[in-house]
Write an enzyme that holds these catalytic residues in place. Structure first.
Site, PDB file in Angstrom:
ATOM      1  N   ASN A   1       6.609  -1.231  -3.030  1.00 30.35           N
ATOM      2  CA  ASN A   1       5.793  -0.096  -2.635  1.00 30.35           C
ATOM      3  C   ASN A   1       5.508   0.800  -3.839  1.00 30.35           C
ATOM      4  OD1 ASN A   1       4.346   1.553  -0.934  1.00 30.35           O
ATOM      5  ND2 ASN A   1       6.080   2.225   0.294  1.00 30.35           N
TER       6      ASN A   1
ATOM      7  N   CYS B   1      -2.972   3.792  -3.563  1.00 30.97           N
ATOM      8  CA  CYS B   1      -2.086   2.635  -3.358  1.00 30.97           C
ATOM      9  C   CYS B   1      -2.775   1.327  -3.729  1.00 30.97           C
ATOM     10  CB  CYS B   1      -1.611   2.581  -1.912  1.00 30.97           C
ATOM     11  SG  CYS B   1      -2.922   2.275  -0.709  1.00 30.97           S
TER      12      CYS B   1
ATOM     13  N   HIS C   1      -2.590   1.124   4.145  1.00 33.96           N
ATOM     14  CA  HIS C   1      -1.779   1.257   2.931  1.00 33.96           C
ATOM     15  C   HIS C   1      -1.574  -0.108   2.282  1.00 33.96           C
ATOM     16  CE1 HIS C   1       1.060   2.999   0.158  1.00 33.96           C
ATOM     17  NE2 HIS C   1       2.049   2.236   0.591  1.00 33.96           N
TER      18      HIS C   1
END
Length: 470
Positions: free
Chosen positions: A411, A95, A389
């Site tokens: 995202n 991520c 994250h």
């Protein structure tokens, strides 16, 4: 039949054992008496029995869902950066790289009036894994004279390599190795699903690390150890080529506008010249990293030892700020159309179906008849919360006084997830579960820039807040 009668010695021994068991039970174990007290406090009601029945065949989140908070989500944002395509990190912990490259391509689109480019995660991930392998092996050499159970030696052997990281990794790797378009080096199965590849490389690195420790213990020359380490890295390189593909060295590419129309004719690039074209300047030195860590004094800087991707790179250094200051910086960047790398404890109070984060999404306390009252500082200190994250901060909705009402992030879980690949966060959730932000220096006040230049306090990588973003 002859009956054996215990001797006095046997009776004394049995008594001693009995007393020993009783004493050990009294020093912290669950005793029969304690268990009776616990059981007496259980007075199952009709509601408890109904909950037990419901939980036998339903998820906890399903039953704890706060119905008062399930209305339509307000998706209007008064300040919003230009949308771009949504990526998917799939079954990988990259991520940090997806968020970092999202920022780079968004900055390029802004600078060139909407020229688009999709950047290869596979390419940069190859170098990330090789560099982390070298960081581990060199760390083993540097600590070779310490015992195997030394905390720092254990640090290298416990996690020789991983696919998590921070924006520092994007900056160091991209500057060193350049970047390439995704169409030139696309994803492989191993890039999308890193678990097995990572497990095998970890095993190999641990084996290699033991050999290097023996060379140090045997007093081998530094040049011989370096030569052996290079041969070991060649083995790791080979494993990475098989799983991720060989990193491209030269390619042809033509940029396209937002409608897909080619601009000009294809040019020949190397990864470094393509970096110059897309990024245009060194990343290191252009940004600062800020964090909200209420356990520690604000307006002080901290550096995390070994929290870097390359041996010759930069540790994660951050300026600790109250959330009010972090919000001010973020709003200034978004108002100028600049997205930001940011990271969160995203699993807390996340409504995955709606892509919505709010502290009131789930009422776990009422479901279990208890409380969950730790502060943000207490959650961090007890490993209950931390940065897990990274996502790309893209929008904020402001009230008449300029205060944030809600935020939106891009995202990396694919376009079908949440709000068309985005996640909406209320202001109260943002303050509780947002941790890291990377911002261009032009949006930071002179005072905070001076604060950032302070000599940092070194923090150990075992600190509960400094897990890598995945």
């Amino acid at each position: 039949m002859k009956i054996s009668v215990p001797s006095a010695r046997h009776l004394l021994a049995l008594a001693a054992i009995s007393l020993s068991v009783e004493a050990s039970a009294q020093t912290g174990a669950i005793t029969a008496d304690m268990l009776k007290q616990i059981e007496r406090q259980q007075a199952p009601t009709a509601a408890d029995r109904a909950l037990r029945n419901a939980l036998a065949s339903n998820a906890i989140d399903q039953l704890a869902l706060n119905q008062k908070n399930t209305g339509e989500i307000d998706t209007y944002f008064s300040v919003e950066t230009k949308k771009q395509s949504i990526a998917d990190q799939k079954q990988s912990g990259r991520c940090w790289m997806f968020s970092g490259l999202n920022v780079l391509r968004a900055n390029f689109a802004k600078r060139t009036d909407s020229l688009t480019v999709e950047l290869s995660h596979d390419y940069l991930f190859f170098w990330d894994q090789l560099e982390k392998a070298n960081l581990m092996l060199q760390g083993v050499i540097d600590t070779g004279k310490k015992p195997i159970d030394d905390q720092r030696v254990q640090f290298f052997f416990h996690s020789p390599i991983n696919d998590g990281g921070t924006f520092c990794g994007v900056a160091d790797l991209a500057e060193k190795y350049g970047i390439v378009p995704k169409s030139i080096q696309p994803e492989t199965f191993a890039a999308d699903n890193t678990s097995r590849m990572s497990s095998l490389i970890k095993s190999k690195l641990r084996e290699q690390g033991l050999e290097l420790r023996k060379m140090v213990a045997d007093g081998k020359k530094a040049s011989d150890i370096e030569k052996r380490k290079t041969a070991m890295l060649s083995e790791i390189y080979h494993m990475l080529v098989i799983t991720l593909g060989e990193p491209v060295k030269e390619f042809q590419y033509v940029f396209r506008d937002k409608n897909g129309k080619a601009i000009g004719t294809p040019k020949t690039y190397t990864p470094k010249s393509f970096y110059d074209e897309v990024v245009g300047a060194p990343l290191n030195g252009s940004f600062i990293m800020v964090m909200n860590d209420p356990r520690r004094p604000y307006y002080k800087t901290y550096e995390v030892e070994y929290d870097r991707h390359t041996y010759d790179g930069h540790n994660w250094k951050y300026l600790n700020l109250p959330m009010e200051d972090i919000e001010t910086i973020a709003i200034a960047s978004l108002k100028d159309g600049r997205k930001l790398y940011s990271s969160y404890d995203v699993g807390k109070q996340l409504d995955r179906k709606r892509g919505y984060c709010d502290t009131e999404n789930y009422d776990y306390a009422s479901l279990f008849g208890t409380t969950f009252n730790m502060t943000k500082a207490e959650r961090i200190s007890t490993f209950d919360s931390g940065s897990t994250h990274a996502m790309t901060l893209t929008a904020v909705d402001l009230d008449a006084q300029g205060n944030a009402l809600k935020w939106k992030v891009e995202n990396s879980w694919g376009p079908s997830w949440g709000q068309q690949g985005h996640l909406v966060m209320t202001a109260r959730w943002f303050r509780e579960y947002m941790f890291r932000l990377v911002v261009d220096k032009q949006y930071v006040s002179e005072k905070l820039l001076r604060d950032y230049e302070q000599k940092p306090t070194m923090v150990m990588p075992e600190d509960p807040l400094f897990l890598m973003d995945e």
